[in-house]
Write an enzyme that holds these catalytic residues in place. Structure first.
Site, mmCIF file in Angstrom:
data_model
loop_
_atom_site.group_PDB
_atom_site.id
_atom_site.type_symbol
_atom_site.label_atom_id
_atom_site.label_comp_id
_atom_site.label_asym_id
_atom_site.label_seq_id
_atom_site.Cartn_x
_atom_site.Cartn_y
_atom_site.Cartn_z
ATOM 1 N N HIS A 87 0.804 -1.223 0.000
ATOM 2 C CA HIS A 87 0.000 0.000 0.000
ATOM 3 C C HIS A 87 0.844 1.284 0.000
ATOM 4 C CE1 HIS A 87 1.021 0.787 4.201
ATOM 5 N NE2 HIS A 87 1.036 -0.533 4.302
ATOM 6 N N HIS A 111 11.678 -1.394 -12.950
ATOM 7 C CA HIS A 111 11.416 -2.833 -13.072
ATOM 8 C C HIS A 111 11.490 -3.449 -11.677
ATOM 9 C CE1 HIS A 111 12.895 -6.989 -14.754
ATOM 10 N NE2 HIS A 111 11.753 -7.088 -14.091
HETATM 11 C C1 LIG Z 1 12.603 -12.366 -15.724
HETATM 12 C C2 LIG Z 1 13.980 -11.928 -15.397
HETATM 13 O O1 LIG Z 1 14.946 -12.528 -15.738
HETATM 14 S S1 LIG Z 1 14.068 -10.466 -14.507
HETATM 15 C C3 LIG Z 1 15.796 -10.201 -14.201
HETATM 16 C C4 LIG Z 1 16.160 -10.454 -12.771
HETATM 17 N N1 LIG Z 1 17.595 -10.218 -12.629
HETATM 18 C C5 LIG Z 1 18.132 -9.721 -11.532
HETATM 19 O O2 LIG Z 1 17.446 -9.491 -10.564
HETATM 20 C C6 LIG Z 1 19.604 -9.459 -11.596
HETATM 21 C C7 LIG Z 1 20.064 -8.499 -10.516
HETATM 22 N N2 LIG Z 1 21.490 -8.262 -10.681
HETATM 23 C C8 LIG Z 1 22.421 -8.603 -9.731
HETATM 24 O O3 LIG Z 1 22.116 -9.087 -8.632
HETATM 25 C C9 LIG Z 1 23.862 -8.284 -10.129
HETATM 26 O O4 LIG Z 1 24.694 -9.263 -9.554
HETATM 27 C C10 LIG Z 1 24.266 -6.831 -9.740
HETATM 28 C C11 LIG Z 1 23.615 -5.856 -10.738
HETATM 29 C C12 LIG Z 1 23.864 -6.470 -8.340
HETATM 30 C C13 LIG Z 1 25.792 -6.663 -9.787
HETATM 31 O O5 LIG Z 1 26.243 -7.007 -11.041
HETATM 32 P P1 LIG Z 1 27.715 -6.499 -11.496
HETATM 33 O O6 LIG Z 1 27.721 -4.995 -11.533
HETATM 34 O O7 LIG Z 1 28.039 -7.208 -12.763
HETATM 35 O O8 LIG Z 1 28.643 -6.882 -10.294
HETATM 36 P P2 LIG Z 1 29.596 -8.154 -10.122
HETATM 37 O O9 LIG Z 1 28.966 -9.407 -10.614
HETATM 38 O O10 LIG Z 1 30.928 -7.751 -10.662
HETATM 39 O O11 LIG Z 1 29.695 -8.282 -8.523
HETATM 40 C C14 LIG Z 1 30.362 -7.325 -7.731
HETATM 41 C C15 LIG Z 1 30.442 -7.883 -6.307
HETATM 42 O O12 LIG Z 1 29.107 -7.918 -5.749
HETATM 43 C C16 LIG Z 1 28.748 -9.275 -5.401
HETATM 44 N N3 LIG Z 1 27.339 -9.455 -5.804
HETATM 45 C C17 LIG Z 1 26.812 -9.286 -7.035
HETATM 46 N N4 LIG Z 1 25.486 -9.484 -7.020
HETATM 47 C C18 LIG Z 1 25.181 -9.807 -5.749
HETATM 48 C C19 LIG Z 1 23.964 -10.119 -5.107
HETATM 49 N N5 LIG Z 1 22.800 -10.121 -5.788
HETATM 50 N N6 LIG Z 1 23.980 -10.370 -3.775
HETATM 51 C C20 LIG Z 1 25.163 -10.358 -3.076
HETATM 52 N N7 LIG Z 1 26.346 -10.056 -3.642
HETATM 53 C C21 LIG Z 1 26.358 -9.787 -4.955
HETATM 54 C C22 LIG Z 1 29.681 -10.172 -6.197
HETATM 55 O O13 LIG Z 1 29.869 -11.411 -5.559
HETATM 56 C C23 LIG Z 1 30.938 -9.318 -6.221
HETATM 57 O O14 LIG Z 1 31.580 -9.446 -4.971
HETATM 58 P P3 LIG Z 1 33.198 -9.464 -4.854
HETATM 59 O O15 LIG Z 1 33.648 -8.118 -5.400
HETATM 60 O O16 LIG Z 1 33.427 -9.638 -3.397
HETATM 61 O O17 LIG Z 1 33.648 -10.599 -5.716
#
Ligand SMILES: CC(=O)SCCNC(=O)CCNC(=O)[C@H](O)C(C)(C)COP(=O)(O)OP(=O)(O)OC[C@H]1O[C@@H](n2cnc3c(N)ncnc32)[C@H](O)[C@@H]1OP(=O)(O)O
Length: 205
Positions: free
Chosen positions: A129, A138
């Site tokens: 809410h 998104h």
């Molecule tokens: C229908 C569909 O498909 S809808 C799409 C749904 N998709 C999503 O929700 C994707 C969301 N994206 C993520 O979670 C990604 O991992 C992001 C955007 C947060 C980061 O991506 P990038 O910028 O490429 O970062 P990268 O992969 O280099 O990670 C950087 C650091 O953060 C950490 N990290 C990345 N994602 C996460 C996460 N979700 N949770 C915890 N830690 C994370 C990595 O382990 C890395 O740690 P390190 O430096 O200690 O090795």
């Protein structure tokens, strides 16, 4: 006769919207995509954007990237856009969903929520809410946004993330998959983990 419906983007997200539109007993008359290798999406012809002006009908941008969706909405601002809500989504009659936005199956949008234009409330997402969700946001599958949260333009809430009540999230923020957000988040931040921590800032949209 019903107006023709077109998707813009022959993507995976496009396939999901294709199904959504069929679930509402409507059909997709064509898909627009400038990838020269694509000629068909689920049996419907793919046209190039240079052909779009030949068609009369309404458009839904079926591209998951928020900045790309914004660019296409700007380029084709003279076109009529439509919104699409899955019959198995629950949207309060006291909520407002902007034009060009989609609410997928099993998503829930509660009372006094404002959802901007060209947003995605993805499968099973919850928007509680009194939230205000900016344009081109998104909210990924199974993410949960508690009451009275404000989310700025273009922000991506990752799959399975949670945001507690009353939080303000800036514009073009990325909230990582499974993050738990318990503090306000500034514009362009990328936040991951539980509790959510900023790991970097994006340079722009
Ligand atoms: C229908 C569909 O498909 S809808 C799409 C749904 N998709 C999503 O929700 C994707 C969301 N994206 C993520 O979670 C990604 O991992 C992001 C955007 C947060 C980061 O991506 P990038 O910028 O490429 O970062 P990268 O992969 O280099 O990670 C950087 C650091 O953060 C950490 N990290 C990345 N994602 C996460 C996460 N979700 N949770 C915890 N830690 C994370 C990595 O382990 C890395 O740690 P390190 O430096 O200690 O090795």
């Amino acid at each position: 006769m019903a107006e023709k419906l077109f998707l813009y983007g022959a993507s995976g997200h496009g396939k999901v919207l294709f199904d959504l539109i069929q679930s509402n007993n409507q059909s997709v008359d064509g898909v627009v995509d400038d990838n020269p290798l694509l000629y068909d999406l689920l049996g419907v012809p793919v046209y190039r954007s240079t052909e779009l002006n030949q068609f009369q009908g309404k458009l839904l941008i079926s591209i998951g990237d928020n900045a790309v969706r914004k660019g296409i909405a700007r380029t084709w601002s003279s076109k009529k856009f439509f919104k699409a809500i899955h019959p198995k989504a629950t949207v309060s009659s006291y909520a407002n969903v902007g034009v060009g936005s989609v609410v997928m199956a099993h998503a829930v949008v509660h009372a006094d929520v404002q959802i901007g234009v060209h947003c995605i409330v993805n499968t099973g997402a919850l928007v509680e809410h009194d939230c205000s969700i900016g344009d081109f946001v998104h909210i990924s599958p199974n993410a949960a946004v508690a009451g009275n949260v404000i989310i700025g333009e273009g922000t991506h809430v990752g799959i399975g993330a949670c945001i507690i009540q009353g939080i303000q999230i800036g514009k073009w923020v990325t909230i990582g998959a499974g993050a738990v957000i318990i503090k306000d988040v500034p514009d362009y931040a990328v936040v991951v983990g539980n509790p959510g921590k900023i790991i970097k800032y994006k340079k722009n949209e």
